[in-house]
Structures are given as C-alpha cells and as structure tokens.
Design a protein around this motif. Structure first.
Motif, PDB file in Angstrom:
ATOM      1  N   ALA A 191     -16.005  -0.162  -2.042  1.00  0.00           N
ATOM      2  CA  ALA A 191     -16.331   1.272  -2.085  1.00  0.00           C
ATOM      3  C   ALA A 191     -15.098   2.136  -2.358  1.00  0.00           C
ATOM      4  CB  ALA A 191     -16.985   1.697  -0.774  1.00  0.00           C
ATOM      5  N   PHE A 192     -13.948   1.768  -1.770  1.00  0.00           N
ATOM      6  CA  PHE A 192     -12.773   2.634  -1.842  1.00  0.00           C
ATOM      7  C   PHE A 192     -11.561   1.997  -2.516  1.00  0.00           C
ATOM      8  CE2 PHE A 192     -15.305   4.212   1.736  1.00  0.00           C
ATOM      9  CZ  PHE A 192     -15.356   5.567   1.461  1.00  0.00           C
ATOM     10  N   GLY A 193     -11.671   0.737  -2.909  1.00  0.00           N
ATOM     11  CA  GLY A 193     -10.568   0.091  -3.608  1.00  0.00           C
ATOM     12  C   GLY A 193      -9.395  -0.234  -2.708  1.00  0.00           C
ATOM     13  N   SER A 194      -8.281  -0.593  -3.335  1.00  0.00           N
ATOM     14  CA  SER A 194      -7.104  -1.027  -2.583  1.00  0.00           C
ATOM     15  C   SER A 194      -6.497   0.093  -1.748  1.00  0.00           C
ATOM     16  CB  SER A 194      -6.037  -1.586  -3.545  1.00  0.00           C
ATOM     17  OG  SER A 194      -5.685  -0.609  -4.510  1.00  0.00           O
TER      18      SER A 194
ATOM     19  N   ALA B  31       0.820  -1.208   0.000  1.00  0.00           N
ATOM     20  CA  ALA B  31       0.000   0.000   0.000  1.00  0.00           C
ATOM     21  C   ALA B  31       0.855   1.259   0.000  1.00  0.00           C
ATOM     22  CB  ALA B  31      -0.906   0.007   1.231  1.00  0.00           C
ATOM     23  N   GLU B  32       0.322   2.301  -0.652  1.00  0.00           N
ATOM     24  CA  GLU B  32       0.999   3.595  -0.641  1.00  0.00           C
ATOM     25  C   GLU B  32       0.508   4.375   0.581  1.00  0.00           C
ATOM     26  OE1 GLU B  32       0.455   5.566  -4.333  1.00  0.00           O
ATOM     27  OE2 GLU B  32       1.463   4.003  -5.499  1.00  0.00           O
ATOM     28  N   ILE B  33       0.979   3.945   1.730  1.00  0.00           N
ATOM     29  CA  ILE B  33       0.545   4.519   3.006  1.00  0.00           C
ATOM     30  C   ILE B  33       1.749   4.522   3.939  1.00  0.00           C
ATOM     31  CG2 ILE B  33      -0.234   2.236   3.735  1.00  0.00           C
ATOM     32  CD1 ILE B  33      -2.294   3.492   5.494  1.00  0.00           C
ATOM     33  N   ASP B  34       1.917   5.599   4.685  1.00  0.00           N
ATOM     34  CA  ASP B  34       3.064   5.677   5.580  1.00  0.00           C
ATOM     35  C   ASP B  34       2.705   5.135   6.958  1.00  0.00           C
ATOM     36  OD1 ASP B  34       2.538   8.333   7.471  1.00  0.00           O
ATOM     37  OD2 ASP B  34       1.595   8.464   5.488  1.00  0.00           O
ATOM     38  N   ALA B  35       3.733   4.721   7.682  1.00  0.00           N
ATOM     39  CA  ALA B  35       3.523   4.124   9.001  1.00  0.00           C
ATOM     40  C   ALA B  35       2.862   5.109   9.969  1.00  0.00           C
ATOM     41  CB  ALA B  35       4.863   3.647   9.574  1.00  0.00           C
ATOM     42  N   GLY B  36       3.132   6.407   9.799  1.00  0.00           N
ATOM     43  CA  GLY B  36       2.518   7.411  10.667  1.00  0.00           C
ATOM     44  C   GLY B  36       1.006   7.444  10.514  1.00  0.00           C
ATOM     45  N   SER B  37       0.528   7.330   9.275  1.00  0.00           N
ATOM     46  CA  SER B  37      -0.915   7.318   9.031  1.00  0.00           C
ATOM     47  C   SER B  37      -1.553   6.065   9.614  1.00  0.00           C
ATOM     48  CB  SER B  37      -1.199   7.393   7.525  1.00  0.00           C
ATOM     49  OG  SER B  37      -0.781   8.631   6.992  1.00  0.00           O
ATOM     50  N   VAL B  38      -0.830   4.946   9.506  1.00  0.00           N
ATOM     51  CA  VAL B  38      -1.330   3.699  10.097  1.00  0.00           C
ATOM     52  C   VAL B  38      -1.446   3.848  11.608  1.00  0.00           C
ATOM     53  CG1 VAL B  38      -0.818   1.262  10.527  1.00  0.00           C
ATOM     54  CG2 VAL B  38      -0.438   2.234   8.256  1.00  0.00           C
TER      55      VAL B  38
END
Length: 291
Positions: free
Chosen positions: A113-116, A54-61
C-alpha cells in the motif's frame, strides 16, 4: 482506486491462500521451524534492510515506537470495559485487545500500500508490538523470565543496530547490505504462507463472539492510534501506518499464548479466525481512507 486496493490485497490473499490450501490438501508444513526462522533470522534482517536504507530519522522512529506502545497501553486500559460488554474474563481478552497481527498480515499490506517509504514505519510498529508481546505476553502466560526472553530475541539487537546506523548516518558496506537484503527477502512470503497454515489449523466453535469482538475492537484501536499519533506529532505517513497496523486482526500468537496459559483457547481461536476473515472486507475501506 478499486484496482489499487486489489493490487494491495491480492498478494496477501495469494500468500495466505497458498498456506491454507497446502495444509488442507494434507501436505506437512513445519510451523515451528518456519516461525523460528522468520523471527530469529528473517525479521532481524528485514529490520536492518528496511531501516538502514530508509529516509527516516531516528526521532520519527522513536516517536512511532512510543505511539504504538501508548496505543497498546490504552487498549489494555479499555479491556475491563470490553470484558464486561462481552461477559468474559478480562485476562482472556487482554492479549487479543493489545496485539494485532502487525507481522504476518500487517507488513505485507503496508508494503504493497505504501511502498518502501512506509514500510520502515510498518516495521517500527511491528517491532514494538513484538517486544510487548514477547515480554508482557510471556509474563501473562507464565512462561518464565520476561527479561531473559527479551535478551534472547534477535529483533531487539536488530532495532538497536538500525537505530545506531540512523543516528550516526552510517551506511552498511555493500557486501553486507546485499546479504541482508537477500536474506530478508524470504520473510514476508513466509509470514503470509504461515498465516494461512495457522488459520487452517485453528478450530473455531463460535463465529458470533469473534465478529462481535472485532466490530468493537477495530474502531477503538483505529481511533486511539489516530489520536495518539496526532498528539505526538507523527508525520502523516507514520500516522496512517500506525492506524493501519493497530487495526489489523488479532495475532495468531495470542491463540498460542492462550493455549499455554489455559485461558479459553477455543474462544481466542474464534477471535483470530473471525477478525482475519473480516479484515478482507474492512481493510480495503480503511486503505481507501488512508491512501
């Protein structure tokens, strides 16, 4: 818009309907085996497959997990008031207030609804709810050492492993990535089928109490999720998914915990059944606002 909403809800209805019809026709379904398979193998694989790519950073998680934890804590704090409103023991409705069905129902809805991109946040919320449910929930149901339960939960190790990949910007080897992706593929369909099987197996005695509970819980949970996400500065996508996930119907596991603890399981069954049926009507409205 209606076509988009139907495209989101149709797979959920199809999967749950298949499980419900299967049991109603008298066919056996190994609920215990499937549940263990999904939570011990499928869900950890799904977490790794979703978060590692995923294109998501650990801070957002981390902030999303904190937001989900704060929403559950706030819902727990609101439980005594809800219990007084409904004339019930607060211990009976504490778990239904705190733990929505972010897995069997939440993940499929988020996915379609929002995909991957949104699915990674959906997984993050589901993991947080599961960790609370199997630790705090185990203590409430007097099921032994919560820390030991946590240590035996593969989901914990999957989330730690995935966060490690995100923090170090490491990619899985192709053979492992393909293997995890393949194994994770059975998780969402089995979650939906098992949801239908569970609903077919629940004995419901009071529809009125279940409807009343849901009419209060859903807007409270959605409002708290929206406010807490805004305070923590979550990305808009994460905020929408937190609201959606925390507004899901009462999780089936709450009924199982109520049975084991001997805390009005018939009443909790009505909460699970009614809130799930009502979700077919209110989720399209909520999605129309969030999408």
């Amino acid at each position: 818009m209606l076509a988009e909403l139907f495209a989101v809800m149709a797979p959920v209805l199809a999967g749950a309907g298949l499980g419900y019809t299967w049991v109603r026709l008298g066919h056996p379904y190994p609920v215990e085996f499937v549940t263990r398979l999904v939570f011990n193998i499928g869900t950890p694989a799904l977490i790794i497959a979703s978060l590692s790519g995923a294109e998501i950073d650990a801070g957002s998680v981390g902030r999303t997990m904190l937001a989900a934890a704060l929403v559950m804590t706030a819902m727990a704090a609101a439980t005594p008031l809800m219990a007084r409103l409904l004339g019930r023991d607060w211990r009976v409705i504490l778990a239904p207030m705190m733990y929505p069905n972010t897995g069997n129902m939440g993940l499929p809805v988020v996915l379609y609804a929002f995909g991957s991109a949104g699915f990674a946040f959906g997984i993050t919320v589901m993991v947080t709810v599961s960790l609370f449910q199997f630790t705090v929930g185990s203590i409430m149901a007097s099921q032994g050492n919560a820390l030991k339960t946590l240590a035996r939960t593969p989901t914990v190790y999957a989330i730690v492993f995935s966060l490690g990949l995100l923090l170090t910007d490491t990619e899985l080897p192709r053979w492992l990535d393909n293997s995890v992706d393949l194994i994770s593929g059975f998780t969402v369909p089995l979650m939906l089928i098992t949801l239908g099987v569970s609903l077919a197996s629940i004995q419901v005695r009071s529809l009125t109490s279940g409807v009343g509970f849901s009419l209060v819980r859903i807007p409270v949970a959605a409002g708290l999720a929206w406010g807490i996400a805004a305070l923590l500065g979550l990305p808009p996508l994460a905020q929408s998914i937190l609201v959606l996930q925390m507004s899901m119907p009462v999780a089936v596991f709450n009924y199982l915990f109520a049975q084991k603890a001997g805390r009005e399981p018939a009443y909790v069954a009505s909460l699970v059944f009614c809130s799930t049926l009502m979700a077919l009507f209110y989720l399209p409205l909520l999605l129309a606002w969030l999408m």
